[in-house]
Write an enzyme that holds these catalytic residues in place. Sequence first.
Site, PDB file in Angstrom:
ATOM      1  CE  LYS A 135       0.827   1.497   4.342  1.00 55.85           C
ATOM      2  NZ  LYS A 135       1.189   2.844   4.740  1.00 55.85           N
ATOM      3  CD  GLU A 203       2.122   5.218  14.284  1.00 55.17           C
ATOM      4  OE1 GLU A 203       2.905   4.258  14.298  1.00 55.17           O
ATOM      5  OE2 GLU A 203       1.978   5.971  13.303  1.00 55.17           O
ATOM      6  CG  HIS A 227      -3.002   0.472   7.259  1.00 54.23           C
ATOM      7  ND1 HIS A 227      -2.710  -0.666   6.548  1.00 54.23           N
ATOM      8  CD2 HIS A 227      -1.816   1.112   7.432  1.00 54.23           C
ATOM      9  CE1 HIS A 227      -1.406  -0.720   6.311  1.00 54.23           C
ATOM     10  NE2 HIS A 227      -0.850   0.349   6.828  1.00 54.23           N
TER      11      HIS A 227
END
Length: 472
Positions: A135, A203, A227
């Site tokens: 991807k 994150e 995702h």
Amino acid sequence: MTVRRLAVLGGTGDLTGRYLLPGLAALYAGGHLDDRFTMTAAGREEHDGEQYRQWAAAQLERHGAGLPADAVRAVTAACDYRRADVTDPAEVAAVVAGDEPVAVYLALPPALFAPAVTALHHAGLPPGSRIVTEKPFGESLADARELNRLLADVLPEQAVFRVDHFLAMTTVQNLLGSRLANRVLEPIWNGTHIAEVDIVWDETLALEGRAGYYDHVGALKDMIQNHLLQILCLVAMEPPLTLGERDLRDRKVDVLRSVRRLTDADVVHRTRRARYSAGRVGDHDVPSYTDEEGVDPSRRTETFAEVELELDSWRWAGTRFRLRTGKGLGRDRMEVAVRFRPVPHLPFGHDDHVRPNVLRFGLDPESLSMDMNVVGSQVESLTQVSLSARMDPPELPAYGRLLLDVLRGDPALSIRGDEAEEAWRVVEPVISAWERGLVPLEEYPAGSDGPARRHTPERREDLLHQDAVLPP
């Protein structure tokens, strides 16, 4: 048919060292590979086979903690290397040469997918071969369509693996397992009972030297377009007849086709974008994104993206799906949070502070929990408790599972061509509106919870209706 040859175009890159080599070592450790397996890496570096094996051993030492020493040695011994321009048919032909089928993994930047596939078409592949793409699949809907056309000239659809390692994560698959194997959940898995679903990948990790890739892509294309939309498919899909590749992927495409197309007004009100400024994450200082090495500030790349979607389907009428991702934030939060609607009546008096029931699927680390309301210590009062379960560690890491599926020829957890195109259809209105400056590029200090909601609907509506193209 099991393929025993792997050719990795881009075999000296971060993807190969960080994920593919450890994934192969895990397959060896689990007894899924034997001494007949070989891997040929191709890249521009002036290595010979022995130098590459030394590089592979160093990568496994760095990224393969806990893997058995004999599996590490087996992977290293199976590796060979050829210097090659991956866009040159003659040089690619030398990489894939042989009578046995080969799985060709394009561990390359998206811009090189099309020329590499064209080179493979002219080079020719042995019967039974496969092609694997990472991807994001192209850089736009038009790119995805062209890449699908090129791939169709080389191999049949069942031999094309558009991989997304999120689909191989155990907890992501548990989204389906929890729904479809438990009668208590499936009857209430719909818009009548579920108000919102948050799909989050926040994150603390900042850029960490990935500017060469990330600054050309940004958070929306890097995470949400692939995702997080894949996770949305598993959350919202109708129960498939089987988990075979046809049934499973048909139902995923149904979800993407049902996503209501966002207008410019929707993008203004239902999306956010931002990038981190200088701050402190944990015990270390993080420079502003624009000061990171390799970043071109004029690209105005976002490190935080949030998109709110609705599905035009019977099951999900009235439910909001919020997809959010960010880098350099104050805490790691990777989960799917399913928020249920309040009960129609509470016989506990007027309690305006009752929190919703929330079912949480922790993605990293893997966990499963349920926030439930119970009677508290005081008479006729409610409090909330969290019921949690410990998940067994997966037998294989995500890339190990994906590589095993590729070698065995099982495309169920890869993305079909029409599915890749539908994912781009969902995000293209967002990309277009952002490029025209309809949604400001905000900032948030590294180590914070993300951008504050500073723009009122009225002000953002004013931005929308101005004729000129405004700066982001």
